[in-house]
Design a protein around this motif. Sequence first.
Motif, PDB file in Angstrom:
ATOM      1  N   GLU A 122       0.816  -1.317   0.102  1.00 34.24           N
ATOM      2  CA  GLU A 122      -0.153   0.015   0.169  1.00 34.24           C
ATOM      3  C   GLU A 122       0.797   1.296  -0.058  1.00 34.24           C
ATOM      4  O   GLU A 122       0.557   2.182  -0.850  1.00 34.24           O
ATOM      5  CB  GLU A 122      -0.790   0.051   1.306  1.00 34.24           C
ATOM      6  CG  GLU A 122      -1.909  -1.226   1.293  1.00 34.24           C
ATOM      7  CD  GLU A 122      -3.221  -0.960   0.279  1.00 34.24           C
ATOM      8  OE1 GLU A 122      -3.545   0.366   0.053  1.00 34.24           O
ATOM      9  OE2 GLU A 122      -3.743  -1.852  -0.132  1.00 34.24           O
ATOM     10  N   TYR A 178      -4.212  -6.135 -12.485  1.00 38.17           N
ATOM     11  CA  TYR A 178      -5.183  -4.911 -11.771  1.00 38.17           C
ATOM     12  C   TYR A 178      -6.628  -5.247 -12.382  1.00 38.17           C
ATOM     13  O   TYR A 178      -6.967  -5.901 -13.185  1.00 38.17           O
ATOM     14  CB  TYR A 178      -4.967  -3.632 -12.345  1.00 38.17           C
ATOM     15  CG  TYR A 178      -3.473  -3.002 -12.256  1.00 38.17           C
ATOM     16  CD1 TYR A 178      -3.170  -2.533 -10.926  1.00 38.17           C
ATOM     17  CD2 TYR A 178      -2.461  -3.257 -12.987  1.00 38.17           C
ATOM     18  CE1 TYR A 178      -1.640  -2.020 -10.567  1.00 38.17           C
ATOM     19  CE2 TYR A 178      -1.205  -2.731 -12.851  1.00 38.17           C
ATOM     20  CZ  TYR A 178      -0.938  -2.282 -11.567  1.00 38.17           C
ATOM     21  OH  TYR A 178       0.509  -1.734 -11.375  1.00 38.17           O
ATOM     22  N   GLN A 181     -11.649  -0.579 -11.055  1.00 34.69           N
ATOM     23  CA  GLN A 181     -12.820  -0.355 -10.118  1.00 34.69           C
ATOM     24  C   GLN A 181     -13.692   0.804 -10.448  1.00 34.69           C
ATOM     25  O   GLN A 181     -13.334   1.349 -11.650  1.00 34.69           O
ATOM     26  CB  GLN A 181     -12.191   0.162  -8.646  1.00 34.69           C
ATOM     27  CG  GLN A 181     -11.455  -1.116  -8.124  1.00 34.69           C
ATOM     28  CD  GLN A 181     -10.872  -0.530  -6.804  1.00 34.69           C
ATOM     29  OE1 GLN A 181     -10.298   0.495  -6.592  1.00 34.69           O
ATOM     30  NE2 GLN A 181     -10.925  -1.427  -5.768  1.00 34.69           N
ATOM     31  N   ARG A 189      -7.152  -1.793  -8.661  1.00 36.74           N
ATOM     32  CA  ARG A 189      -6.806  -2.660  -7.720  1.00 36.74           C
ATOM     33  C   ARG A 189      -5.988  -3.809  -7.945  1.00 36.74           C
ATOM     34  O   ARG A 189      -6.337  -4.304  -8.888  1.00 36.74           O
ATOM     35  CB  ARG A 189      -8.270  -3.191  -6.886  1.00 36.74           C
ATOM     36  CG  ARG A 189      -7.968  -3.964  -5.999  1.00 36.74           C
ATOM     37  CD  ARG A 189      -9.249  -4.567  -5.486  1.00 36.74           C
ATOM     38  NE  ARG A 189      -9.702  -5.633  -6.035  1.00 36.74           N
ATOM     39  CZ  ARG A 189      -9.713  -7.051  -5.807  1.00 36.74           C
ATOM     40  NH1 ARG A 189      -8.749  -7.433  -4.715  1.00 36.74           N
ATOM     41  NH2 ARG A 189     -10.074  -7.880  -6.619  1.00 36.74           N
ATOM     42  N   ASP A 235      -4.669  -8.653   1.568  1.00 34.04           N
ATOM     43  CA  ASP A 235      -5.651  -7.824   1.875  1.00 34.04           C
ATOM     44  C   ASP A 235      -6.993  -8.596   2.543  1.00 34.04           C
ATOM     45  O   ASP A 235      -7.996  -7.876   3.207  1.00 34.04           O
ATOM     46  CB  ASP A 235      -6.169  -6.776   0.851  1.00 34.04           C
ATOM     47  CG  ASP A 235      -6.837  -7.549  -0.399  1.00 34.04           C
ATOM     48  OD1 ASP A 235      -6.666  -8.906  -0.286  1.00 34.04           O
ATOM     49  OD2 ASP A 235      -7.181  -7.022  -1.344  1.00 34.04           O
TER      50      ASP A 235
END
Lengths: 492, 562
Positions: free
Chosen positions: A441, B54, B57, B69, B103
């Motif tokens: 991130e 990716y 989005q 994303r 994530d």
Amino acid sequence: MATAPQLLEPRQRSKPGDLAVVLLARDSYEPLILEQSTGAVDGYAEGAMLNTRFGSFPHSTLLDIPWGSQVRASAVDTGSRGRKRRREDSGDDASTPALEDTEGTATPTSAPAKKAVSASSGFIHILRPSPELWTYSLPHRTQVVYTPDYSYILNRIRARPGTRIIEAGAGSGSFTHASVRAVYNGAPKSEDDRKGKVFSFEFNEARFRKMEEEVDSHCLRDFVSIKHRDVYNEGFLVDGKSPMASAVFLDLPAPWKAIRHLSRRRPQDMEQDASDDSKWVSALDPKKTAMICTFSPCIEQVIQTVSDLRKLGWVEVDMVEVSNRRLVSQRDRIGSYLPKEKGANPNPADVTEALSKLREVNQKTREFTRIKANGREGGQDDQMDVDGSNSEREPNANNKLDESSTEKSWMQGRLVHRPEAELKSHTSYLVFATLPPEWSEEDEAAAYAKWPCGNEAKVVGSLDKAARKQEKRDALHSKKKRKQDQADGEAQ
Amino acid sequence: MSRDRVQPNCWVALKLPSEDFKILEIVPNTTISLGKYGSFPSNLIIDRPYHLTYEIQDKRDDENFARLRVVPAAELNADALADTSADAEEGETEEETIIKPSDGEELTLVDEASGQVVIRSKGEAIDETARQTLTIQEIEELKKKGTSAGKELIAKLLLSHTAIEEKTAYSLAKYKLLKTKKYIRRFTVLPLDVPLLAQWMLEDKDASKIMEMRNESMALVGCWADVHYVAPHLNDAEDESGGRWLVVDDTGGLLTASLAERMGILHENPDEAEKPQEENPEVQIEAGSEETKTEARPAKRRRPDDLELPFAKRNTLTILHHNTQPNLFLLRYFNYDSSDPDPHPPYHPLFSNMMSLSWLQLLNPEEDITLANPPEEVAPEVLATWKTNRRGNHHRKRRRWARTRHIVDSTRAGGFSGLAVASPMDPVSILRHTLPLLAPGAPIAIYSPSIEPLNSLVDCFSVGRRGAWITDPPKEAEGKGIEELERWEGNAEYPLNPTLVLNASIQTSRAKRWQVLPGRTHPVMTAKGGAEGYIFTGWRALPVEGKIEARGKFKRKKADPK
């Protein structure tokens, strides 16, 4: 570094210490390290000697000549060396001992090395070594990864000048030699200078020793690191440090046991090693995408490997099988009237020839019956008939023969090709996969700060119809404009 | 940073869910549109690593662009792994080895789909009338709403299929894959390199432009021609001429690019270490704009003499071409403009390490217009009075002449380390003129889409022909030395001097792709047809002077035909 490795820096002429590949006959190679002899060696007055079924070749005749040279055999005394004829020679040399014995005029061992004298027949060619020649001439220890496979693999895993590549299961060393050529980009200038390099691991001690010897004798020390290691349990670090690899080639019976060591982070099942509190050091370069290829002959190995690669986060998993065929070119000489020799097929070349041949047979049968019939009546005119029929047939046959005899036998017939008699129909399955670098991130936030969005001026790529039309209009407009102010005519 | 990250204004390949590639130049501050898969700002992939996948989005309410994303590998591989867990429930423990998605996103769709597979028995007949109950309008509606990168749509499609309960695990997986390829808004950024460019040209673009050369053939040519990097200088001044390769390339520059990649001269700054040297010119170029370059540039520094040559001595490619200019259009994807004879620094490595000349310049240099008209010497005082345009032309002409002269002279001097060919021209004629230019022992590799030309070439070196040449040489060859015979002009019986090439052989390679999925592993059902691709290999020989006789078991055979 004393001399540039000869495999990586091509030179025009052979010199002492060089690896040479001797081409004995078609597809028959023999590797050889050239030696400079100052006196008799091994009982040979001419010094170090290469004995082949095509004659004997003192190394002195192979030194300081251009690569690719054809070299005549030398008249060498192989008989009076106080021991039996060399083993390799015993079979094939049977036809020529007389010749050698009469010409062998060697004086007994004495310094300096005797000058070689050409023999009346026999020759070889010496070739500058390349990974290909080495692959086809090397002493086999395990299954060899041949050129069709390694060329494709190196292409797929992007092994290029500067790449650092891990190879496990050095085996016979064919892939090692091919990959060092692919990644070589000069000698490192210092300890920290990171250049293209091969990190090779071998479990079998005997093979490891042999590999070490070869790497040394081919002057590849600076470019190949070879370790004796069980990579399933011990991984790929070299002296505790990461090789910083971005390409991996695994020629192991169970590649899935090794790929865990190629993760960017410690895999979860390896965490319980409480005793080992060291930080996880990845063998891969953290900034670069890693590409892997595993080489397995069985489909079960492939399935297990693929499944584990996917679980470990490798993507773009792909499996291929390279099938290579070598083709033999030959002349198909077909025809009933061709001279009877080896390689010629006595079938008629076409229907016309078949017909004329059948007619001949018919004619003969008819004559035969007539002679038989006539024989009972009287023997006068059958002689005439036979002559007559002969003169009728012969022109035809003669024509054919004339045609072919003016042509050299190696120009006759149709040129065809076919796969060679013995095919390598399966080598191994190649599994390819990619492991992208980690992207956190924070990395993303930093990159976003550097390249903010929202001010896009133009659209590229697939456009919808309206956008395409607008673009075309703009292009035409600007073209017109450009034509008007001629001054900038060459701007684009 | 080098080639590990997407650089502004470089070419990349975007791999779409449909397996198609989109080759694009990544210009900062533009919107990249992928048609039905959506669009996104180029800045979102610049300076990011390659090989990331990716997902596009949905636009946020306060933003005018769609964010991306990064799809974690675990999510990408979930489908391929799904059936393992279904087949072997007890295999759960094995699952533990997965590196957890960073994530921790819920993979609801996958679970849903595989959940259905688990409970159902296999092999039921599917109702003929089974169909998708969503209407086109409904699908379009869902597409427009386009939530969660198309995943919701795919889930709805699956759930709305009347026969979904009856589908086998296999057909369900297939159906899902089909719909995913069509609707999921994902793409992968790949670096544009030669293997990828070749694949794209072959499968998506115009295969005929690259002579249908497959990657496997290209790799073979590079290896058999022994093309690799060589150091610019050797420690011992001996043999400075090594590492020059001769190329005949009619694949639009693909072969050249693949060889250049092997030599490390295709990509700009492939290595951080080499960057410092290039830094200085870079500053220069920014100082002068496009137009003022010719005069305003500190000309004395960059161009002390028009006749100075920019070429490297080693690690070079020399391209032989049949037009006045070489056709190397594919090199533009590597930011090299082959049509610009006078580029500005920083120089592309190909500028100094690649030379090209036409067959006419090689064989009859006196007929070449450039070479036949050496530019006149003009005194600097006179030159100063000329107009800028005329002066520029003068310099350009002199530079071109000097470079052409050098290329032609150095090529005609020969001594090349290898030869690589991909050309529709008759290989016999190519070898007739290039064999004398090769250093003895140099490898030769020739690609041809079909085998016939190579077959006739191999026949020129057949055992019978070679034997006859030695035992009974043609009249024209009598009394000629080895060097004269290297330049053998060819006649009907001996198109080439058959003793000049060793081990002439032909091979062909084909990579067959497989699908590897749990319980569904098999070769892929369709592949590209067309040219199979054949490679001729051999080595340039240096025959001995005078008669020579073979020995050994061949002797008897050879005696037979006569």
